[in-house]
Design a protein around this motif. Structure first.
Motif, short mmCIF file in Angstrom:
data_model
loop_
_atom_site.label_atom_id
_atom_site.label_comp_id
_atom_site.label_asym_id
_atom_site.label_seq_id
_atom_site.Cartn_x
_atom_site.Cartn_y
_atom_site.Cartn_z
N ARG A 1 -39.55 -28.16 -32.68
CA ARG A 1 -39.58 -28.90 -31.44
C ARG A 1 -41.00 -28.84 -30.86
NH1 ARG A 1 -35.09 -25.68 -31.61
NH2 ARG A 1 -33.07 -26.74 -31.58
N ILE A 2 -41.36 -29.86 -30.08
CA ILE A 2 -42.70 -29.89 -29.51
C ILE A 2 -42.93 -28.69 -28.59
CG2 ILE A 2 -41.90 -31.42 -27.67
CD1 ILE A 2 -45.47 -31.18 -29.18
N SER A 3 -41.89 -28.25 -27.88
CA SER A 3 -42.04 -27.08 -27.00
C SER A 3 -42.35 -25.83 -27.81
CB SER A 3 -40.77 -26.87 -26.18
OG SER A 3 -39.65 -26.66 -27.04
N GLU A 4 -41.75 -25.70 -28.98
CA GLU A 4 -41.99 -24.54 -29.84
C GLU A 4 -43.41 -24.54 -30.37
OE1 GLU A 4 -37.32 -24.63 -31.32
OE2 GLU A 4 -38.93 -25.09 -32.72
N ILE A 5 -43.94 -25.72 -30.65
CA ILE A 5 -45.31 -25.83 -31.16
C ILE A 5 -46.32 -25.52 -30.06
CG2 ILE A 5 -47.02 -27.44 -32.08
CD1 ILE A 5 -44.69 -28.88 -33.48
N LEU A 6 -46.09 -26.05 -28.87
CA LEU A 6 -47.04 -25.84 -27.78
C LEU A 6 -47.06 -24.39 -27.30
CD1 LEU A 6 -46.45 -29.09 -25.68
CD2 LEU A 6 -48.30 -28.59 -27.29
N ASP A 7 -45.99 -23.64 -27.57
CA ASP A 7 -45.93 -22.24 -27.17
C ASP A 7 -46.54 -21.28 -28.18
OD1 ASP A 7 -44.84 -22.52 -24.66
OD2 ASP A 7 -42.77 -22.40 -25.35
N LEU A 8 -47.03 -21.80 -29.29
CA LEU A 8 -47.61 -20.94 -30.32
C LEU A 8 -48.88 -20.25 -29.82
CD1 LEU A 8 -47.21 -23.25 -33.45
CD2 LEU A 8 -45.96 -21.13 -33.00
N THR A 9 -49.07 -19.03 -30.28
CA THR A 9 -50.26 -18.25 -29.93
C THR A 9 -51.02 -17.87 -31.21
OG1 THR A 9 -49.13 -16.11 -30.06
CG2 THR A 9 -49.04 -17.28 -27.95
N ILE A 10 -52.20 -17.33 -31.01
CA ILE A 10 -52.99 -16.84 -32.14
C ILE A 10 -52.23 -15.74 -32.87
CG2 ILE A 10 -55.11 -15.67 -32.81
CD1 ILE A 10 -55.60 -18.52 -32.02
N ALA B 1 -42.45 -18.28 -34.68
CA ALA B 1 -42.19 -19.22 -33.58
C ALA B 1 -40.89 -18.86 -32.89
CB ALA B 1 -42.12 -20.65 -34.11
N MET B 2 -40.80 -19.26 -31.63
CA MET B 2 -39.55 -19.07 -30.90
C MET B 2 -38.60 -20.20 -31.28
SD MET B 2 -40.20 -20.51 -27.08
CE MET B 2 -40.37 -22.29 -26.80
N ASN B 3 -37.34 -20.02 -30.92
CA ASN B 3 -36.33 -21.06 -31.11
C ASN B 3 -35.69 -21.35 -29.78
OD1 ASN B 3 -34.83 -22.81 -32.89
ND2 ASN B 3 -33.07 -21.48 -32.57
N LYS B 4 -35.14 -22.55 -29.62
CA LYS B 4 -34.48 -22.90 -28.37
C LYS B 4 -33.38 -21.89 -28.07
CE LYS B 4 -32.21 -26.73 -26.00
NZ LYS B 4 -31.74 -28.13 -26.11
N GLY B 5 -33.43 -21.32 -26.87
CA GLY B 5 -32.43 -20.34 -26.48
C GLY B 5 -32.73 -18.93 -26.93
N SER B 6 -33.93 -18.70 -27.50
CA SER B 6 -34.27 -17.35 -27.97
C SER B 6 -35.00 -16.53 -26.92
CB SER B 6 -35.14 -17.44 -29.23
OG SER B 6 -36.41 -18.00 -28.94
N PHE B 7 -35.19 -17.12 -25.72
CA PHE B 7 -35.85 -16.43 -24.62
C PHE B 7 -37.22 -15.89 -25.02
CE2 PHE B 7 -31.26 -16.04 -24.01
CZ PHE B 7 -31.12 -16.65 -22.78
N LYS B 8 -38.00 -16.78 -25.64
CA LYS B 8 -39.39 -16.50 -26.02
C LYS B 8 -39.52 -15.53 -27.19
CE LYS B 8 -41.25 -19.06 -22.77
NZ LYS B 8 -42.07 -20.26 -23.07
N ARG B 9 -38.40 -15.07 -27.74
CA ARG B 9 -38.49 -14.19 -28.90
C ARG B 9 -38.80 -15.00 -30.15
NH1 ARG B 9 -33.83 -12.27 -30.33
NH2 ARG B 9 -32.60 -13.60 -28.95
N ARG B 10 -39.68 -14.47 -30.99
CA ARG B 10 -40.06 -15.16 -32.23
C ARG B 10 -39.05 -14.82 -33.32
NH1 ARG B 10 -43.10 -16.89 -28.11
NH2 ARG B 10 -45.03 -17.88 -28.80
N ILE B 11 -38.03 -15.65 -33.44
CA ILE B 11 -36.96 -15.37 -34.40
C ILE B 11 -36.99 -16.31 -35.60
CG2 ILE B 11 -35.49 -14.46 -32.57
CD1 ILE B 11 -33.92 -17.08 -32.70
N LYS B 12 -37.97 -17.20 -35.66
CA LYS B 12 -38.08 -18.11 -36.79
C LYS B 12 -39.54 -18.27 -37.17
CE LYS B 12 -38.01 -22.67 -35.58
NZ LYS B 12 -37.40 -23.94 -35.09
N TYR C 1 -33.87 -22.04 -42.04
CA TYR C 1 -35.22 -22.37 -41.55
C TYR C 1 -35.15 -23.05 -40.19
CZ TYR C 1 -39.73 -24.73 -41.13
OH TYR C 1 -40.94 -25.18 -40.66
N MET C 2 -34.22 -23.99 -40.03
CA MET C 2 -34.09 -24.71 -38.77
C MET C 2 -33.47 -23.86 -37.68
SD MET C 2 -35.46 -27.62 -39.47
CE MET C 2 -35.04 -28.58 -38.02
#
Length: 448
Positions: free
Chosen positions: A229-238, A252-263, A368-369
């Motif tokens: 999702r575009i939101s997941e891409i824009l939230d990426l960090t170094i 990357a985070m997933n929708k509903g993961s509360f900012k946790r990088r689960i994917k 993956y998704m």
């Protein structure tokens, strides 16, 4: 034509409001403003903004177009007036069909209905609940069916949920009823299916013709290559890049993961080169530091705005829309995600030799998704099956046409026809036995 809109508090301004909603005369709309500030303590920022975006057009319509007993309807009007206004809004502006039922209204989505119908209804229901809690609305919630009776074990959530097939939330078996006054009857979630192999290249060419910046080029490639999702891409960090052992992957985070990088998301070598080039050159023009990719702190946003702040969806969408409009392409960024799934599914079938391989690769795609409901993929598979039949049918029709032409030619010359074109030839590579088997199965399927 004017409209309602919201603005964040400017930097340096001291105010108890971090966001204010304005009407078409640029006057503050306190009910919507208070609604935002109440909801922001309960759910995510993006969700609240989505609800505001759904409510603002309704409030504008309410102010200028609503009618109840030969008068305009106020947002804090009696229940019957609000229900009539919402009903008229659903019909006139959102192109729905509405049919009265016993104690509630049935909403039928049409081919012309807005895609935000369910979002609007959820937002309106949440808005009036908030106003009641804040003691700003003195009536019962006009979006609640007063005849609804809770069953044991039913606990409808105040927060709207996506349908189970969307794969974004855990399925809840107890959510079989809703207390909503406006109930969507033909509620079937169907994703956008994009099957054009060349779609990404059309976008890339449009960007190049519009002289887009490196940042938007990289993000666009991320969209098509990762399925994120575009939101997941824009939230990426170094740091998200450094968390993965593979140099072409980012956590990357997933929708509903509360900012946790689960994917994780995976990009091509070419896009990785463009990413590093962007970070080391264009990004440094707007960053407060001149540090290059390898030395940047883990918490640094990957993508920056021209102000040096984290790049937002609103800013990206404005640039994206400008490029798409100039190129004459109507395309929402989220459709890149559907293109990715459709293309991956096509690739799974075309590169697998056995049913077992297909199932194994499908499981990998689901993981993956990070779909919470594996049945999400079935919707895409249904499309793929139909598309395979279309291709088969088109090929069959082409061969029929060849056969027809040869028949006419041989008839004129009075030649035997047994050497004509086989209408089933070239439909699928394989032996004559395979073709016969396929044809038998085809006819057997006709009787089932």
């Amino acid at each position: 034509m004017g409209s309602y809109f919201h603005q964040y508090c400017p930097e340096g301004t001291v105010s108890k409001y971090r966001l204010i909603v304005f009407d078409d005369e640029k006057q503050a709309v306190l009910p919507l403003t208070d609604y935002y500030h109440y909801q922001i303590t309960r759910i995510g920022e993006k969700s609240v903004i989505a609800y505001l975006n759904a409510l603002e057009p309704f409030f504008y319509w309410l102010k200028h177009r609503s009618r109840y007993q030969n008068r305009l309807v106020l947002w804090n009007d009696e229940v019957a007036a609000i229900q009539v206004a919402i009903r008229d809004y659903l019909i006139s502006k959102m192109r729905c069909k509405v049919r009265g039922r016993d104690g509630y209204e049935g909403i039928y989505l049409t081919s012309k209905s807005s895609r935000t119908v369910k979002l609007f209804l959820a937002a309106a229901k949440g808005f009036y609940k908030t106003m009641i809690l804040l003691k700003q609305y003195s009536h019962s919630n006009p979006l609640v069916d007063i005849h609804f009776e809770d069953r044991e074990g039913i606990n409808p959530s105040d927060r709207p949920r996506m349908p189970q097939e969307a794969g974004t939330e855990e399925p809840l078996t107890h959510r079989k009823q809703t207390d909503s006054y406006f109930k969507v009857i033909n509620d079937e979630w169907v994703p956008e299916i994009i099957g054009d192999w060349d779609l990404p290249y059309q976008v890339y060419n449009a960007g190049e013709d519009s002289n887009w910046c490196q940042r938007d080029e990289v993000i666009s490639r991320f969209l098509f290559e990762t399925g994120a999702r575009i939101s997941e891409i824009l939230d990426l960090t170094i740091g998200d890049y450094r968390k993965r052992s593979d140099i072409h992957e980012l956590a990357a985070m997933n929708k509903g993961s509360f900012k946790r990088r689960i994917k994780f998301v995976r990009i091509s070598p070419e896009t990785l080169k463009l990413l590093i080039k962007y970070v080391n050159k264009e990004r440094r023009l707007y960053s407060s530091t001149q540090t290059k990719f390898n030395e940047l702190p883990d918490d640094e946003p990957l993508f920056l705005s021209s102000r040096g702040t984290a790049y937002t969806y609103t800013a990206f969408y404005w640039n994206w829309s400008r490029i798409m409009k100039k190129a004459g392409i109507k395309l929402n960024p989220h459709k890149a995600r559907h293109w990715f799934v459709t293309s991956m599914l096509r690739g799974i079938y075309e590169t697998s030799d056995t049913a077992g391989q297909i199932e194994d690769k499908k499981k990998q795609l689901i993981e993956y998704m990070k779909w919470r409901d594996p049945e999400t993929l079935a919707i895409y598979e249904h499309y793929y099956d139909e598309q395979k039949f279309r291709e088969l049918h088109e090929k069959l029709q082409e061969n029929y046409l060849k056969r027809e032409k040869e028949y006419k030619n041989k008839s004129k010359n009075k030649q035997p026809l047994n050497e004509g074109v086989n209408v089933f030839a070239d439909l699928k590579p394989g032996s004559e036995d395979h073709t016969g088997s396929w044809l038998s199965e085809f006819y057997e399927g006709m009787d089932s």
